[in-house]
Design a protein around this motif. Structure first.
Motif, PDB file in Angstrom:
ATOM      1  N   ARG A   8       0.793  -1.226   0.000  1.00  0.00           N
ATOM      2  CA  ARG A   8       0.000   0.000   0.000  1.00  0.00           C
ATOM      3  C   ARG A   8       0.829   1.283   0.000  1.00  0.00           C
ATOM      4  O   ARG A   8       0.267   2.370  -0.127  1.00  0.00           O
ATOM      5  N   SER A   9       2.112   1.153   0.181  1.00  0.00           N
ATOM      6  CA  SER A   9       2.956   2.356   0.245  1.00  0.00           C
ATOM      7  C   SER A   9       3.069   3.007  -1.124  1.00  0.00           C
ATOM      8  O   SER A   9       3.526   2.385  -2.089  1.00  0.00           O
ATOM      9  N   SER A  10       2.680   4.280  -1.213  1.00  0.00           N
ATOM     10  CA  SER A  10       2.745   4.915  -2.531  1.00  0.00           C
ATOM     11  C   SER A  10       4.180   5.272  -2.892  1.00  0.00           C
ATOM     12  O   SER A  10       4.528   5.332  -4.077  1.00  0.00           O
ATOM     13  N   ALA A  11       5.043   5.477  -1.899  1.00  0.00           N
ATOM     14  CA  ALA A  11       6.453   5.745  -2.222  1.00  0.00           C
ATOM     15  C   ALA A  11       7.109   4.467  -2.761  1.00  0.00           C
ATOM     16  O   ALA A  11       7.911   4.518  -3.699  1.00  0.00           O
ATOM     17  N   ALA A  12       6.753   3.311  -2.193  1.00  0.00           N
ATOM     18  CA  ALA A  12       7.273   2.040  -2.719  1.00  0.00           C
ATOM     19  C   ALA A  12       6.666   1.744  -4.099  1.00  0.00           C
ATOM     20  O   ALA A  12       7.342   1.183  -4.970  1.00  0.00           O
ATOM     21  N   ASP A  32       5.736  -4.980   6.743  1.00  0.00           N
ATOM     22  CA  ASP A  32       4.312  -4.822   7.050  1.00  0.00           C
ATOM     23  C   ASP A  32       4.101  -3.553   7.878  1.00  0.00           C
ATOM     24  O   ASP A  32       4.480  -3.500   9.050  1.00  0.00           O
ATOM     25  N   LEU A  33       3.490  -2.549   7.252  1.00  0.00           N
ATOM     26  CA  LEU A  33       3.318  -1.253   7.925  1.00  0.00           C
ATOM     27  C   LEU A  33       2.035  -1.169   8.747  1.00  0.00           C
ATOM     28  O   LEU A  33       1.783  -0.118   9.355  1.00  0.00           O
ATOM     29  N   ARG A  34       1.247  -2.245   8.766  1.00  0.00           N
ATOM     30  CA  ARG A  34      -0.015  -2.127   9.524  1.00  0.00           C
ATOM     31  C   ARG A  34       0.292  -1.789  10.979  1.00  0.00           C
ATOM     32  O   ARG A  34       1.251  -2.346  11.546  1.00  0.00           O
ATOM     33  N   GLN A  40       8.210  -1.696  10.295  1.00  0.00           N
ATOM     34  CA  GLN A  40       9.172  -0.636   9.951  1.00  0.00           C
ATOM     35  C   GLN A  40       9.900  -0.085  11.181  1.00  0.00           C
ATOM     36  O   GLN A  40      10.906   0.603  11.048  1.00  0.00           O
ATOM     37  N   ARG A  41       9.363  -0.404  12.377  1.00  0.00           N
ATOM     38  CA  ARG A  41      10.010   0.112  13.589  1.00  0.00           C
ATOM     39  C   ARG A  41      10.779  -0.967  14.356  1.00  0.00           C
ATOM     40  O   ARG A  41      11.195  -0.758  15.481  1.00  0.00           O
ATOM     41  N   THR A  42      10.974  -2.127  13.733  1.00  0.00           N
ATOM     42  CA  THR A  42      11.769  -3.176  14.387  1.00  0.00           C
ATOM     43  C   THR A  42      13.260  -2.844  14.236  1.00  0.00           C
ATOM     44  O   THR A  42      13.658  -2.187  13.272  1.00  0.00           O
ATOM     45  N   VAL A  54       9.592   2.919   4.075  1.00  0.00           N
ATOM     46  CA  VAL A  54       9.827   2.242   2.804  1.00  0.00           C
ATOM     47  C   VAL A  54       9.521   3.254   1.686  1.00  0.00           C
ATOM     48  O   VAL A  54       8.717   4.162   1.893  1.00  0.00           O
ATOM     49  N   PRO A  55      10.180   3.109   0.535  1.00  0.00           N
ATOM     50  CA  PRO A  55      11.044   2.011   0.130  1.00  0.00           C
ATOM     51  C   PRO A  55      12.486   2.193   0.586  1.00  0.00           C
ATOM     52  O   PRO A  55      12.911   3.295   0.930  1.00  0.00           O
ATOM     53  N   ALA A  56      13.217   1.054   0.558  1.00  0.00           N
ATOM     54  CA  ALA A  56      14.680   1.078   0.624  1.00  0.00           C
ATOM     55  C   ALA A  56      15.142   0.073  -0.423  1.00  0.00           C
ATOM     56  O   ALA A  56      14.455  -0.931  -0.662  1.00  0.00           O
ATOM     57  N   THR A  65      17.825   4.955   0.230  1.00  0.00           N
ATOM     58  CA  THR A  65      16.492   5.297   0.725  1.00  0.00           C
ATOM     59  C   THR A  65      15.973   6.503  -0.059  1.00  0.00           C
ATOM     60  O   THR A  65      16.697   7.077  -0.878  1.00  0.00           O
ATOM     61  N   GLN A  66      14.729   6.875   0.207  1.00  0.00           N
ATOM     62  CA  GLN A  66      14.023   7.984  -0.456  1.00  0.00           C
ATOM     63  C   GLN A  66      13.726   7.604  -1.915  1.00  0.00           C
ATOM     64  O   GLN A  66      14.639   7.459  -2.739  1.00  0.00           O
ATOM     65  N   SER A  67      12.434   7.495  -2.222  1.00  0.00           N
ATOM     66  CA  SER A  67      12.045   6.993  -3.539  1.00  0.00           C
ATOM     67  C   SER A  67      12.660   7.804  -4.691  1.00  0.00           C
ATOM     68  O   SER A  67      13.088   7.240  -5.695  1.00  0.00           O
ATOM     69  N   LEU A  68      12.719   9.127  -4.539  1.00  0.00           N
ATOM     70  CA  LEU A  68      13.261   9.930  -5.645  1.00  0.00           C
ATOM     71  C   LEU A  68      14.737   9.606  -5.874  1.00  0.00           C
ATOM     72  O   LEU A  68      15.192   9.451  -7.017  1.00  0.00           O
ATOM     73  N   MET A 105       2.828  17.200  -1.396  1.00  0.00           N
ATOM     74  CA  MET A 105       1.574  16.471  -1.178  1.00  0.00           C
ATOM     75  C   MET A 105       1.775  15.283  -0.241  1.00  0.00           C
ATOM     76  O   MET A 105       1.224  15.235   0.858  1.00  0.00           O
ATOM     77  N   HIS A 106       2.550  14.312  -0.701  1.00  0.00           N
ATOM     78  CA  HIS A 106       2.669  13.055   0.040  1.00  0.00           C
ATOM     79  C   HIS A 106       3.101  13.219   1.516  1.00  0.00           C
ATOM     80  O   HIS A 106       2.516  12.575   2.396  1.00  0.00           O
ATOM     81  N   PRO A 107       4.077  14.106   1.829  1.00  0.00           N
ATOM     82  CA  PRO A 107       4.494  14.194   3.237  1.00  0.00           C
ATOM     83  C   PRO A 107       3.380  14.649   4.180  1.00  0.00           C
ATOM     84  O   PRO A 107       3.415  14.340   5.364  1.00  0.00           O
ATOM     85  N   ASN A 109       0.243  13.764   3.872  1.00  0.00           N
ATOM     86  CA  ASN A 109      -0.830  12.765   3.932  1.00  0.00           C
ATOM     87  C   ASN A 109      -0.322  11.355   4.189  1.00  0.00           C
ATOM     88  O   ASN A 109      -1.101  10.413   4.088  1.00  0.00           O
ATOM     89  N   ASN A 110       0.964  11.190   4.498  1.00  0.00           N
ATOM     90  CA  ASN A 110       1.418   9.809   4.666  1.00  0.00           C
ATOM     91  C   ASN A 110       0.937   9.236   5.992  1.00  0.00           C
ATOM     92  O   ASN A 110       0.411   9.954   6.850  1.00  0.00           O
ATOM     93  N   SER A 111       1.111   7.944   6.157  1.00  0.00           N
ATOM     94  CA  SER A 111       0.435   7.250   7.261  1.00  0.00           C
ATOM     95  C   SER A 111       0.869   7.765   8.627  1.00  0.00           C
ATOM     96  O   SER A 111       0.060   7.882   9.545  1.00  0.00           O
ATOM     97  N   ARG A 112       2.157   8.123   8.785  1.00  0.00           N
ATOM     98  CA  ARG A 112       2.570   8.552  10.133  1.00  0.00           C
ATOM     99  C   ARG A 112       1.986   9.907  10.497  1.00  0.00           C
ATOM    100  O   ARG A 112       1.713  10.188  11.666  1.00  0.00           O
ATOM    101  N   VAL A 113       1.766  10.764   9.478  1.00  0.00           N
ATOM    102  CA  VAL A 113       1.143  12.065   9.758  1.00  0.00           C
ATOM    103  C   VAL A 113      -0.327  11.865  10.149  1.00  0.00           C
ATOM    104  O   VAL A 113      -0.819  12.445  11.121  1.00  0.00           O
TER     105      VAL A 113
END
Ligand SMILES: N[C@@H](CCC(=O)N[C@@H](CS)C(=O)NCC(=O)O)C(=O)O
Length: 214
Positions: A8-12, A32-34, A40-42, A54-56, A65-68, A105-107, A109-113
């Motif tokens: 589900r990660s749009s950056a990945a 698994d980011l659920r 991602q925090r292990t 993610v991604p890496a 790291t960083q999709s761009l 945009m993405h930063p 609306n991403n899941s952690r925000v």
């Protein structure tokens, strides 16, 4: 190459599109980011990417790291098909559209925000949806104007072939649909995305086509 990814990660999703366009056979490593898993925090994943995002990408003993940065790395390693046009001015236009998604945009609306707005900020789901839709509309309004001016065929954000801007718009459009944003004001973006989504490299990268899709 190994790609740390989550369906589900749009950056990945961006990185998957780029790998597919370059026809690179990569090994996916699923993170698994659920919220109830939060892989991602292990310590294992934080050793890969201390940002816990993610991604890496791992290649030749190095981790990127960083999709761009990952996508530009791939483009520089494998120049065909190119993700950027030839002239400096055209490259700047393409990068600007990709950066509107990646930085403006993405930063927001991403899941952690969204999780932080939920708790500890105490915002309810209606407020979160309004927040999400506001930042999609703000970004898409300007991208619609950019695409109208810069597309060469009504099927690509810039010119007549796939660029970085296309790799970034498709995952953002996918998420906008998922969050039920009103897309009526962006006919150019919708037509472009419909074309891009029909291309095999994009179609194989969609969340529901990933082995870790739940
Ligand atoms: N700017 C980063 C954003 C990466 C990012 O935010 N990834 C999200 C998924 S789309 C993530 O890993 N979130 C995990 C979390 O929020 O804890 C990039 O383009 O790679």
């Amino acid at each position: 190459m190994k790609l740390f990814t989550y369906f589900r990660s749009s950056a990945a999703f961006r990185a998957r599109i780029a790998l597919n366009l370059k026809e690179i056979d990569y090994e996916p490593a699923f993170v698994d980011l659920r919220p109830n898993v939060a892989a991602q925090r292990t310590p294992e994943f934080l050793a890969v990417n201390p940002q816990g995002l993610v991604p890496a990408l791992q290649h030749e003993g190095m981790t990127f790291t960083q999709s761009l940065a990952i996508i530009e790395y791939l483009d520089e390693l494998y120049p065909h098909p190119p993700f950027l046009p030839a002239s400096p001015a055209d490259r700047a236009h393409v990068r600007a559209m990709a950066l509107t998604v990646a930085c403006d945009m993405h930063p927001l609306n991403n899941s952690r925000v969204l999780s932080y707005l939920r708790a500890p900020m105490g915002r309810d789901e209606d407020t979160l949806n309004a927040w999400y839709q506001h930042w999609i509309a703000t970004g898409f309004r300007s991208l619609e104007e950019d695409a109208k001016r810069l597309t060469g065929d009504g099927r690509h954000m810039f010119g007549k072939s796939v660029t970085l801007a296309d790799i970034f718009i498709v995952p953002q459009m996918y998420n906008a649909r998922r969050f039920k944003c009103d897309l009526g004001s962006y006919p150019t973006l919708r037509t472009i995305c419909a074309h891009l989504e029909s291309l095999p490299a994009f179609a194989r990268a969609v969340p529901e086509a990933q082995p870790d899709a739940g």
